[in-house]
Design a protein around this motif. Structure first.
Motif, PDB file in Angstrom:
ATOM      1  N   PHE A 170      -7.891   1.515   9.170  1.00  0.00           N
ATOM      2  CA  PHE A 170      -6.468   1.314   9.819  1.00  0.00           C
ATOM      3  C   PHE A 170      -5.856  -0.140   9.134  1.00  0.00           C
ATOM      4  CE2 PHE A 170      -3.676   0.023  13.681  1.00  0.00           C
ATOM      5  CZ  PHE A 170      -2.639   0.885  13.160  1.00  0.00           C
ATOM      6  N   VAL A 171      -4.803  -0.029   8.248  1.00  0.00           N
ATOM      7  CA  VAL A 171      -4.291  -1.340   7.918  1.00  0.00           C
ATOM      8  C   VAL A 171      -2.990  -1.537   8.661  1.00  0.00           C
ATOM      9  CG1 VAL A 171      -3.259  -2.310   5.748  1.00  0.00           C
ATOM     10  CG2 VAL A 171      -5.285  -0.616   5.586  1.00  0.00           C
ATOM     11  N   MET A 172      -2.858  -2.952   9.247  1.00  0.00           N
ATOM     12  CA  MET A 172      -1.972  -3.416   9.729  1.00  0.00           C
ATOM     13  C   MET A 172      -1.221  -4.497   8.797  1.00  0.00           C
ATOM     14  SD  MET A 172      -3.666  -3.587  13.464  1.00  0.00           S
ATOM     15  CE  MET A 172      -1.941  -3.925  14.432  1.00  0.00           C
ATOM     16  N   GLY A 173      -0.043  -4.010   8.520  1.00  0.00           N
ATOM     17  CA  GLY A 173       0.783  -4.914   7.574  1.00  0.00           C
ATOM     18  C   GLY A 173       0.888  -4.402   6.388  1.00  0.00           C
ATOM     19  N   VAL A 174       1.716  -3.869   5.773  1.00  0.00           N
ATOM     20  CA  VAL A 174       2.081  -3.135   4.442  1.00  0.00           C
ATOM     21  C   VAL A 174       2.807  -3.679   3.315  1.00  0.00           C
ATOM     22  CG1 VAL A 174       2.387  -0.793   3.487  1.00  0.00           C
ATOM     23  CG2 VAL A 174       1.803  -0.859   5.754  1.00  0.00           C
ATOM     24  N   GLY A 175       2.316  -5.253   3.294  1.00  0.00           N
ATOM     25  CA  GLY A 175       2.887  -6.026   2.105  1.00  0.00           C
ATOM     26  C   GLY A 175       2.069  -5.485   0.823  1.00  0.00           C
ATOM     27  N   VAL A 176       2.202  -6.777  -0.052  1.00  0.00           N
ATOM     28  CA  VAL A 176       1.118  -6.554  -1.131  1.00  0.00           C
ATOM     29  C   VAL A 176      -0.250  -6.382  -1.105  1.00  0.00           C
ATOM     30  CG1 VAL A 176       0.556  -7.522  -3.409  1.00  0.00           C
ATOM     31  CG2 VAL A 176       2.754  -7.669  -2.811  1.00  0.00           C
ATOM     32  N   ALA A 177      -0.766  -7.046  -0.258  1.00  0.00           N
ATOM     33  CA  ALA A 177      -2.200  -7.216   0.353  1.00  0.00           C
ATOM     34  C   ALA A 177      -2.582  -5.797   1.013  1.00  0.00           C
ATOM     35  CB  ALA A 177      -2.562  -8.362   1.249  1.00  0.00           C
ATOM     36  N   GLY A 178      -1.523  -5.239   1.945  1.00  0.00           N
ATOM     37  CA  GLY A 178      -1.675  -3.944   2.721  1.00  0.00           C
ATOM     38  C   GLY A 178      -1.808  -2.887   1.760  1.00  0.00           C
ATOM     39  N   LEU A 179      -1.129  -2.913   0.785  1.00  0.00           N
ATOM     40  CA  LEU A 179      -0.760  -1.529  -0.020  1.00  0.00           C
ATOM     41  C   LEU A 179      -2.144  -1.576  -0.874  1.00  0.00           C
ATOM     42  CD1 LEU A 179       2.976  -1.775  -1.211  1.00  0.00           C
ATOM     43  CD2 LEU A 179       2.004  -0.137   0.359  1.00  0.00           C
ATOM     44  N   GLN A 180      -2.593  -2.648  -1.589  1.00  0.00           N
ATOM     45  CA  GLN A 180      -3.886  -2.720  -2.146  1.00  0.00           C
ATOM     46  C   GLN A 180      -5.243  -2.084  -1.441  1.00  0.00           C
ATOM     47  OE1 GLN A 180      -6.004  -2.023  -4.843  1.00  0.00           O
ATOM     48  NE2 GLN A 180      -4.170  -3.121  -5.814  1.00  0.00           N
ATOM     49  N   ALA A 181      -5.105  -2.646  -0.195  1.00  0.00           N
ATOM     50  CA  ALA A 181      -5.933  -2.253   0.879  1.00  0.00           C
ATOM     51  C   ALA A 181      -5.984  -0.870   1.070  1.00  0.00           C
ATOM     52  CB  ALA A 181      -5.894  -3.128   2.313  1.00  0.00           C
ATOM     53  N   ILE A 182      -4.921  -0.207   1.305  1.00  0.00           N
ATOM     54  CA  ILE A 182      -4.833   1.201   1.422  1.00  0.00           C
ATOM     55  C   ILE A 182      -5.318   1.918   0.428  1.00  0.00           C
ATOM     56  CG2 ILE A 182      -3.243   2.968   1.629  1.00  0.00           C
ATOM     57  CD1 ILE A 182      -1.247   1.358   3.391  1.00  0.00           C
ATOM     58  N   ALA A 183      -4.683   1.519  -0.941  1.00  0.00           N
ATOM     59  CA  ALA A 183      -5.154   2.170  -2.106  1.00  0.00           C
ATOM     60  C   ALA A 183      -6.688   2.043  -2.381  1.00  0.00           C
ATOM     61  CB  ALA A 183      -4.481   1.492  -3.246  1.00  0.00           C
ATOM     62  N   THR A 184      -7.246   0.777  -2.272  1.00  0.00           N
ATOM     63  CA  THR A 184      -8.751   0.804  -2.294  1.00  0.00           C
ATOM     64  C   THR A 184      -9.403   1.529  -1.345  1.00  0.00           C
ATOM     65  OG1 THR A 184      -8.393  -1.366  -3.324  1.00  0.00           O
ATOM     66  CG2 THR A 184     -10.471  -0.940  -2.340  1.00  0.00           C
TER      67      THR A 184
END
Length: 373
Positions: A170-184
């Motif tokens: 679960f990723v909380m916050g979908v800025g640049v870091a969050g989007l990369q975390a989701i993709a990874t």
């Protein structure tokens, strides 16, 4: 035009503000590059590599002597810059809202501080944006570090001995870091969900194959602030979000929090009670730990065990990928200065839109409106 690059002094900082690639590019513009010995060692760049690229390598004093511009990852102590020319530029990250004394010391010394964090989020400045380039790597590293701490597999595995279920991330916050975390996390085979206070991110989450978790009961809250940053939400929204997250977080194996608002302490997203609701062996990575943390009880660079949950977070997450982080940061700096390079003058000449945005000090005074307001 002499450009100096010093070895970073901050504890644990392994990045460097130039690479052989950018050294060659600056020299092609007509600049001379002076690098402090050992500046690139943490990023796997030898002194010889800088020499081969055309730079001179020596002591900090030698590098700064008569420097017109000094490049840094984190702004150096102005004492180190005593040999630089009067009014020399220093392009680095300053964390100006929390380092007021440092900014004041730059003004007092007559240096022109250029804060790369204040780069405006406009189309033509995207290639100069160090926050985005470093956040991208930080989001990736957060997932890799969480996977290492988790102690179980990420993807679903069908074996003769039975099935291994996919990890729930679960990723909380979908800025640049969050989007990369989701993709990874998706690339590693996890079952991924994400949330943000900005409704516009819902499609971004879905485009990466993750499940959006949004508050639907509170209307009229977009959460979009200036420059693409999220704004702080109303009490009504925060209460609704907390209820939704509490229900969802209890089912997760890994939670990654990324919420930051420039100039303010990180908002609290996860409470001790919510941590207690999670399963034993779960992991939380707090990407905002260096600014107070999104997670109750998180500590920079120190794993914390609470209620059977491991809470981790680095004070300098991108710095754990020093080679790539340096390469991107150095390109940001080159893109910034080269965009304003005046061939006749043999130096960069900043315009008002970007120059006024990043300039903190000039002529012995603090001049940035964001610090004076």
């Amino acid at each position: 035009m002499r450009i100096a690059v010093l070895k970073e002094r901050a504890s644990g900082e392994e990045r460097v503000a130039a690479t052989p690639e950018t050294v060659k590019k600056f020299i092609a513009l007509g600049a001379d590059l002076a690098i402090e010995a050992g500046a690139g060692s943490g990023a796997s760049i030898s002194d010889q590599a800088f020499v081969d690229a055309g730079a001179s390598v020596g002591s900090a004093a030698d590098a700064c002597k008569d420097a017109d511009i000094v490049l840094g990852i984190q702004a150096p102590d102005p004492v180190l810059l005593a040999g630089a020319k009067p009014g020399a530029w220093v392009a680095a990250t300053f964390d100006p809202f929390r380092n007021g004394d440092l900014v004041q010391s730059y003004a007092k010394q007559g240096l022109e501080a250029l804060s790369m964090e204040f780069m405006p989020r406009i189309t033509r400045a995207q290639s100069m944006d160090v926050l985005s380039s470093q956040s991208n790597l930080a989001g990736y590293k957060a997932v890799i570090a969480s996977a290492d701490a988790y102690g179980r597999a990420f993807p679903m595995m069908m074996t003769a001995a039975g099935t291994v279920q996919a990890a729930k991330v679960f990723v909380m916050g979908v800025g640049v870091a969050g989007l990369q975390a989701i993709a990874t996390a998706k690339r590693l085979g996890a079952q991924v969900s994400a949330t943000d206070v900005r409704s516009a991110t819902k499609e971004q989450i879905q485009s990466l194959g993750a499940k959006p978790i949004f508050v639907e009961s509170v209307e009229g809250i977009e959460g979009e602030g200036s420059g693409g940053y999220a704004t702080e939400m109303s009490e009504e929204y925060q209460k609704a979000q907390a209820e939704l997250v509490s229900e969802h977080i209890a089912k997760q194996d890994i939670v990654i929090t990324t919420a930051l608002i420039p100039g303010r302490d990180a908002p609290r997203l996860i409470s001790d009670a919510q941590i207690a609701s999670m399963k034993d062996g779960s992991v939380i990575f707090d990407l905002a730990v260096s600014q107070g943390g999104n997670v109750e009880g998180s500590r920079p660079d120190t794993p914390v065990q609470k209620h059977g949950v491991t809470i981790i977070g680095f004070s300098n997450t991108a710095g754990h990928l020093a080679a790539d982080a340096s390469a991107l940061f150095a390109r940001n700096l080159y893109n910034f200065l080269s965009a304003f390079w005046d061939t006749e003058a043999g130096k960069p000449v900043l315009d008002e839109e970007i120059g006024d945005a990043v300039r903190l000090t000039q002529g012995g005074k603090i001049v940035n409106e964001r610090l004076l307001g």
